[in-house]
Design a protein around this motif. Structure first.
Motif, PDB file in Angstrom:
ATOM      1  N   GLN A 110     -12.124  17.753 -27.792  1.00 40.62           N
ATOM      2  CA  GLN A 110     -11.967  18.113 -26.377  1.00 40.62           C
ATOM      3  C   GLN A 110     -12.671  19.432 -26.069  1.00 40.62           C
ATOM      4  O   GLN A 110     -13.353  19.563 -25.050  1.00 40.62           O
ATOM      5  N   ARG A 111     -12.508  20.388 -26.970  1.00 40.03           N
ATOM      6  CA  ARG A 111     -13.132  21.687 -26.725  1.00 40.03           C
ATOM      7  C   ARG A 111     -14.649  21.597 -26.841  1.00 40.03           C
ATOM      8  O   ARG A 111     -15.376  22.238 -26.076  1.00 40.03           O
ATOM      9  N   ALA A 112     -15.132  20.811 -27.805  1.00 35.66           N
ATOM     10  CA  ALA A 112     -16.578  20.651 -27.973  1.00 35.66           C
ATOM     11  C   ALA A 112     -17.198  19.942 -26.772  1.00 35.66           C
ATOM     12  O   ALA A 112     -18.327  20.252 -26.368  1.00 35.66           O
ATOM     13  N   ALA A 113     -16.455  19.010 -26.183  1.00 32.12           N
ATOM     14  CA  ALA A 113     -16.952  18.294 -25.004  1.00 32.12           C
ATOM     15  C   ALA A 113     -17.054  19.221 -23.798  1.00 32.12           C
ATOM     16  O   ALA A 113     -17.951  19.081 -22.952  1.00 32.12           O
ATOM     17  N   ALA A 114     -16.140  20.188 -23.713  1.00 35.13           N
ATOM     18  CA  ALA A 114     -16.130  21.115 -22.581  1.00 35.13           C
ATOM     19  C   ALA A 114     -17.102  22.273 -22.768  1.00 35.13           C
ATOM     20  O   ALA A 114     -17.526  22.910 -21.800  1.00 35.13           O
ATOM     21  N   ASP A 115     -17.454  22.568 -24.036  1.00 28.57           N
ATOM     22  CA  ASP A 115     -18.328  23.704 -24.336  1.00 28.57           C
ATOM     23  C   ASP A 115     -19.299  23.297 -25.436  1.00 28.57           C
ATOM     24  O   ASP A 115     -18.927  23.191 -26.602  1.00 28.57           O
ATOM     25  N   LYS A 116     -20.558  23.104 -25.084  1.00 29.12           N
ATOM     26  CA  LYS A 116     -21.553  22.609 -26.035  1.00 29.12           C
ATOM     27  C   LYS A 116     -21.849  23.625 -27.144  1.00 29.12           C
ATOM     28  O   LYS A 116     -22.368  23.258 -28.200  1.00 29.12           O
ATOM     29  N   SER A 117     -21.528  24.887 -26.912  1.00 32.07           N
ATOM     30  CA  SER A 117     -21.761  25.891 -27.956  1.00 32.07           C
ATOM     31  C   SER A 117     -20.656  25.896 -29.003  1.00 32.07           C
ATOM     32  O   SER A 117     -20.778  26.554 -30.041  1.00 32.07           O
TER      33      SER A 117
END
Length: 339
Positions: A98-105
């Motif tokens: 979920q966090r990776a989907a919201a923030d590509k970095s």
């Protein structure tokens, strides 16, 4: 009457001699352990491999001294955790995705270290590596049981993250709380940059190149724990905390919470020096942080009791023995610390 007196004294002499021999034997054994750990403690960071669960080929693990390839690494030590590990991994991977989907970095990896399990822990771990690919989930097999400290050290020394988080396989601490530790590291980094501003000749390092450690803590739950534990367990734990204080000094109230985060620079310094492989490696981390002047921040985290704890009453005795090792090894200069 005389014979009785002689017999009585003979028994006293034999008892005294036996006690002296036992003490001498213990001291010889103890100092041999200290000496051996002082001369041979470093892990080889260049010769570890992980197995690709699809091709079954061995792939060389990176070293913590290589440039970082991920934003964060999560290291999970696991010993006979086939039942508790899936639930913890499910929650962990859901959060990370979920966090990776919201923030590509936000890039991540999960490193599961199977510490010589005799159940199906490795199968569970490899199933997750297949599901999420070895770029995101990797498994280290230690072959035989070395201890939690050894498992975490291996995971840390072969991780790719700028930040490295250790967390238990039982999921007792909510993985979302890593954001609290992460925020404190960022805040400490900003303070470091501010202090360097007064020294124009200094270049500003990346945050992962500044040694910082954050310790998850259950100290705020202490009163609740005291009310629910049996009285003798409370006495033992209080005694243990006093010995910890005498060993590592003040600064961290809860050394044993299995939720700690380090910058890459801190991990390089700490886990190449760590010697203890079982219960009290956490206390040794505190000692090393103080010696190496690595800032330590203690942060309250959400924690819940998960059935299946491996801590037994006999573990307290083992812990006390390890605390004595720390005090003797470092106090007498037998254990050298690399700066």
């Amino acid at each position: 009457m005389g014979e009785t007196w002689l017999t009585s004294n003979s028994w006293i002499f034999l008892l005294f001699s036996s006690v002296v021999l036992m003490v001498v034997f213990f001291l010889v054994y103890f100092f041999e352990v200290v000496r051996r750990m002082g001369s041979d403690h470093c892990f080889d960071v260049s010769a570890a491999y992980f197995e690709d669960p699809n091709s079954l080929r061995k792939v060389a693990f990176p070293s913590v001294f290589d440039p970082a390839e991920k934003y964060i690494s999560l290291i999970i030590p696991a010993f006979n955790e086939e039942h508790r590990l899936p639930l913890a991994l499910d929650e962990t991977m859901s959060y990370l995705q979920q966090r990776a989907a919201a923030d590509k970095s936000f890039t991540y990896e999960v490193v599961i270290v199977d510490d010589g399990s005799t159940d199906k822990t490795s199968k569970v771990a490899f199933d997750w590596a297949r599901k999420y690919t070895i770029d995101n989930v990797r498994v280290i097999l230690l072959g035989k049981n070395h201890g939690k400290g050894a498992a975490i050290s291996q995971g840390m020394l072969h991780s790719r993250g700028e930040l490295l988080l250790m967390l238990d396989a039982d999921g007792a601490t909510k993985v979302t709380d890593l954001e609290k530790l992460e925020l404190e590291i960022r805040s400490s980094y900003e303070k470091e940059l501010h202090s360097r501003a007064a020294r124009p000749s200094d270049s500003n390092p990346k945050f992962s190149d500044v040694a910082i450690a954050t310790f998850g803590s259950r100290a705020h739950l202490e009163q609740q724990a005291l009310a629910t534990r049996k009285w003798y367990r409370n006495i033992l734990m209080k005694g243990f905390h006093i010995v910890v204080l005498l060993t590592a000094g003040p600064g961290i109230r809860d050394t044993q919470c299995g939720f700690k985060m380090f910058t890459r620079a801190a991990a390089q310094k700490l886990f190449t020096n760590i010697r203890l492989r079982r219960w009290c490696f956490d206390v040794e981390l505190v000692y090393l942080c103080k010696y190496l002047n690595i800032p330590m921040i203690e942060i309250s985290v959400n924690w819940s009791e998960i059935p299946g704890s491996k801590v037994r009453m006999t573990s307290i005795l083992h812990m006390l023995f390890e605390l004595l090792l720390i005090r003797t090894g470092y106090g007498l200069g037998i254990w050298k610390i690399r700066a």
